[in-house]
Design a protein around this motif. Structure first.
Motif, PDB file in Angstrom:
ATOM      1  N   PHE A   1      61.965 -53.392 -86.591  1.00 28.96           N
ATOM      2  CA  PHE A   1      61.808 -51.964 -86.872  1.00 28.96           C
ATOM      3  C   PHE A   1      62.593 -51.561 -88.118  1.00 28.96           C
ATOM      4  O   PHE A   1      62.099 -50.803 -88.943  1.00 28.96           O
ATOM      5  N   SER A   2      63.811 -52.072 -88.259  1.00 27.73           N
ATOM      6  CA  SER A   2      64.646 -51.691 -89.396  1.00 27.73           C
ATOM      7  C   SER A   2      64.135 -52.229 -90.722  1.00 27.73           C
ATOM      8  O   SER A   2      64.334 -51.604 -91.761  1.00 27.73           O
ATOM      9  N   THR A   3      63.518 -53.400 -90.699  1.00 31.24           N
ATOM     10  CA  THR A   3      63.166 -54.033 -91.975  1.00 31.24           C
ATOM     11  C   THR A   3      61.735 -53.803 -92.434  1.00 31.24           C
ATOM     12  O   THR A   3      61.487 -53.838 -93.635  1.00 31.24           O
ATOM     13  N   PHE A   4      60.791 -53.595 -91.518  1.00 36.49           N
ATOM     14  CA  PHE A   4      59.430 -53.382 -92.020  1.00 36.49           C
ATOM     15  C   PHE A   4      58.570 -52.417 -91.211  1.00 36.49           C
ATOM     16  O   PHE A   4      57.703 -51.769 -91.784  1.00 36.49           O
ATOM     17  N   ILE A   5      58.781 -52.276 -89.929  1.00 39.54           N
ATOM     18  CA  ILE A   5      57.900 -51.395 -89.159  1.00 39.54           C
ATOM     19  C   ILE A   5      58.071 -49.940 -89.592  1.00 39.54           C
ATOM     20  O   ILE A   5      57.087 -49.250 -89.886  1.00 39.54           O
ATOM     21  N   MET A   6      59.301 -49.462 -89.657  1.00 44.35           N
ATOM     22  CA  MET A   6      59.512 -48.062 -90.038  1.00 44.35           C
ATOM     23  C   MET A   6      59.112 -47.815 -91.496  1.00 44.35           C
ATOM     24  O   MET A   6      58.587 -46.747 -91.824  1.00 44.35           O
ATOM     25  N   THR A   7      59.327 -48.793 -92.352  1.00 38.64           N
ATOM     26  CA  THR A   7      58.904 -48.669 -93.751  1.00 38.64           C
ATOM     27  C   THR A   7      57.385 -48.520 -93.820  1.00 38.64           C
ATOM     28  O   THR A   7      56.863 -47.667 -94.550  1.00 38.64           O
ATOM     29  N   ALA A   8      56.674 -49.352 -93.065  1.00 38.69           N
ATOM     30  CA  ALA A   8      55.210 -49.275 -93.055  1.00 38.69           C
ATOM     31  C   ALA A   8      54.732 -47.940 -92.502  1.00 38.69           C
ATOM     32  O   ALA A   8      53.809 -47.320 -93.050  1.00 38.69           O
ATOM     33  N   LEU A   9      55.367 -47.476 -91.420  1.00 40.73           N
ATOM     34  CA  LEU A   9      54.974 -46.185 -90.853  1.00 40.73           C
ATOM     35  C   LEU A   9      55.248 -45.043 -91.835  1.00 40.73           C
ATOM     36  O   LEU A   9      54.514 -44.054 -91.857  1.00 40.73           O
TER      37      LEU A   9
ATOM     38  N   ALA B   1      50.067 -41.756 -93.924  1.00 39.36           N
ATOM     39  CA  ALA B   1      50.068 -40.293 -93.790  1.00 39.36           C
ATOM     40  C   ALA B   1      50.979 -39.877 -92.628  1.00 39.36           C
ATOM     41  O   ALA B   1      50.987 -40.535 -91.581  1.00 39.36           O
ATOM     42  N   PRO B   2      51.761 -38.805 -92.823  1.00 38.62           N
ATOM     43  CA  PRO B   2      52.688 -38.386 -91.769  1.00 38.62           C
ATOM     44  C   PRO B   2      52.045 -38.222 -90.398  1.00 38.62           C
ATOM     45  O   PRO B   2      52.614 -38.650 -89.394  1.00 38.62           O
ATOM     46  N   ALA B   3      50.871 -37.635 -90.342  1.00 44.40           N
ATOM     47  CA  ALA B   3      50.217 -37.449 -89.045  1.00 44.40           C
ATOM     48  C   ALA B   3      49.919 -38.795 -88.389  1.00 44.40           C
ATOM     49  O   ALA B   3      50.120 -38.964 -87.182  1.00 44.40           O
ATOM     50  N   SER B   4      49.496 -39.762 -89.178  1.00 41.12           N
ATOM     51  CA  SER B   4      49.206 -41.106 -88.649  1.00 41.12           C
ATOM     52  C   SER B   4      50.483 -41.821 -88.241  1.00 41.12           C
ATOM     53  O   SER B   4      50.527 -42.485 -87.201  1.00 41.12           O
ATOM     54  N   GLY B   5      51.520 -41.691 -89.053  1.00 46.59           N
ATOM     55  CA  GLY B   5      52.802 -42.312 -88.725  1.00 46.59           C
ATOM     56  C   GLY B   5      53.392 -41.753 -87.448  1.00 46.59           C
ATOM     57  O   GLY B   5      53.879 -42.501 -86.591  1.00 46.59           O
ATOM     58  N   MET B   6      53.339 -40.438 -87.310  1.00 46.62           N
ATOM     59  CA  MET B   6      53.863 -39.796 -86.106  1.00 46.62           C
ATOM     60  C   MET B   6      53.079 -40.235 -84.873  1.00 46.62           C
ATOM     61  O   MET B   6      53.666 -40.546 -83.830  1.00 46.62           O
TER      62      MET B   6
ATOM     63  N   TYR C   1      62.910 -37.708 -89.136  1.00 45.11           N
ATOM     64  CA  TYR C   1      62.839 -38.717 -88.094  1.00 45.11           C
ATOM     65  C   TYR C   1      62.952 -40.118 -88.692  1.00 45.11           C
ATOM     66  O   TYR C   1      63.738 -40.941 -88.217  1.00 45.11           O
ATOM     67  N   LEU C   2      62.146 -40.397 -89.707  1.00 44.81           N
ATOM     68  CA  LEU C   2      62.173 -41.723 -90.334  1.00 44.81           C
ATOM     69  C   LEU C   2      63.571 -42.087 -90.815  1.00 44.81           C
ATOM     70  O   LEU C   2      64.061 -43.197 -90.572  1.00 44.81           O
ATOM     71  N   LYS C   3      64.223 -41.167 -91.478  1.00 42.38           N
ATOM     72  CA  LYS C   3      65.556 -41.429 -92.037  1.00 42.38           C
ATOM     73  C   LYS C   3      66.595 -41.623 -90.933  1.00 42.38           C
ATOM     74  O   LYS C   3      67.314 -42.621 -90.908  1.00 42.38           O
ATOM     75  N   GLU C   4      66.687 -40.674 -90.024  1.00 43.21           N
ATOM     76  CA  GLU C   4      67.729 -40.716 -88.999  1.00 43.21           C
ATOM     77  C   GLU C   4      67.476 -41.802 -87.953  1.00 43.21           C
ATOM     78  O   GLU C   4      68.397 -42.518 -87.568  1.00 43.21           O
ATOM     79  N   TRP C   5      66.247 -41.918 -87.484  1.00 41.01           N
ATOM     80  CA  TRP C   5      65.938 -42.923 -86.465  1.00 41.01           C
ATOM     81  C   TRP C   5      66.214 -44.319 -87.009  1.00 41.01           C
ATOM     82  O   TRP C   5      66.795 -45.153 -86.315  1.00 41.01           O
ATOM     83  N   THR C   6      65.820 -44.564 -88.258  1.00 43.94           N
ATOM     84  CA  THR C   6      66.035 -45.881 -88.856  1.00 43.94           C
ATOM     85  C   THR C   6      67.526 -46.155 -89.054  1.00 43.94           C
ATOM     86  O   THR C   6      67.986 -47.267 -88.790  1.00 43.94           O
TER      87      THR C   6
END
Length: 160
Positions: free
Chosen positions: A27-35, A39-44, A131-136
């Motif tokens: 998650f830290s190295t590629f999943i969250m980056t890919a999400l 598009a934000p709606a798709s990532g969410m 979310y992306l910044k803090e969760w990661t």
């Protein structure tokens, strides 16, 4: 039987921490980056689906069992303070409980709940960016804590 209990817990915890570290590392190295690149709606929506499915998978039993074993090893290490590997057991358990379990419960889960409250992609884009910044960031802490606990449990096994 008792002679196998602590080594068995150490092996179980080391393997569990290693598996958790690997998941968090992905998650830290590629999943969250890919999400974050879609598009934000798709990532969410994708993250929401992941959060639902992960609780239905073998992740949750491993998460809970490894956390309980880490707590038990911290107590056993404290009770057997003078024995080889005790410090590593206490340190591994404490780091895992605080850095993995504590961060999950008090940081990542509330962020997941806020994401659900924002809706499947219908909430503000700012919520997704935050979310992306803090969760990661908190996931990095979980990754490093799991790796450290894994290493400490291996050290305790070697010392014993």
């Amino acid at each position: 039987m008792r002679t196998f209990l602590v080594p068995g817990l150490l092996w179980f915890s080391a393997i569990g921490c290693g598996l958790m570290a690997g998941l968090y590392y992905a998650f830290s190295t590629f999943i969250m980056t890919a999400l974050g690149r879609i598009a934000p709606a798709s990532g969410m929506a994708a993250m929401h689906a992941i959060n639902v499915d992960i609780l239905r998978s073998s992740f949750l039993p491993l998460f809970l069992a490894t956390t309980m074993a880490a707590g038990l090893l911290a107590v056993v290490g404290a009770l057997r303070w003078g024995e080889p590997g005790a410090l590593a057991m206490v340190a591994g358990g404490t780091i895992y409980l605080l850095g993995m379990f504590g961060v999950t419960m008090f940081c990542n889960v509330p962020l997941n709940d806020a994401l659900v409250a924002a809706g499947d992609g219908t909430g503000p884009v700012e919520i997704w960016a935050r979310y992306l910044k803090e969760w990661t960031m908190w996931n990095h802490v979980r990754t490093l804590s799991s790796i450290a606990a894994f290493a400490l449990y291996i050290a305790a096994l070697v010392q014993r």
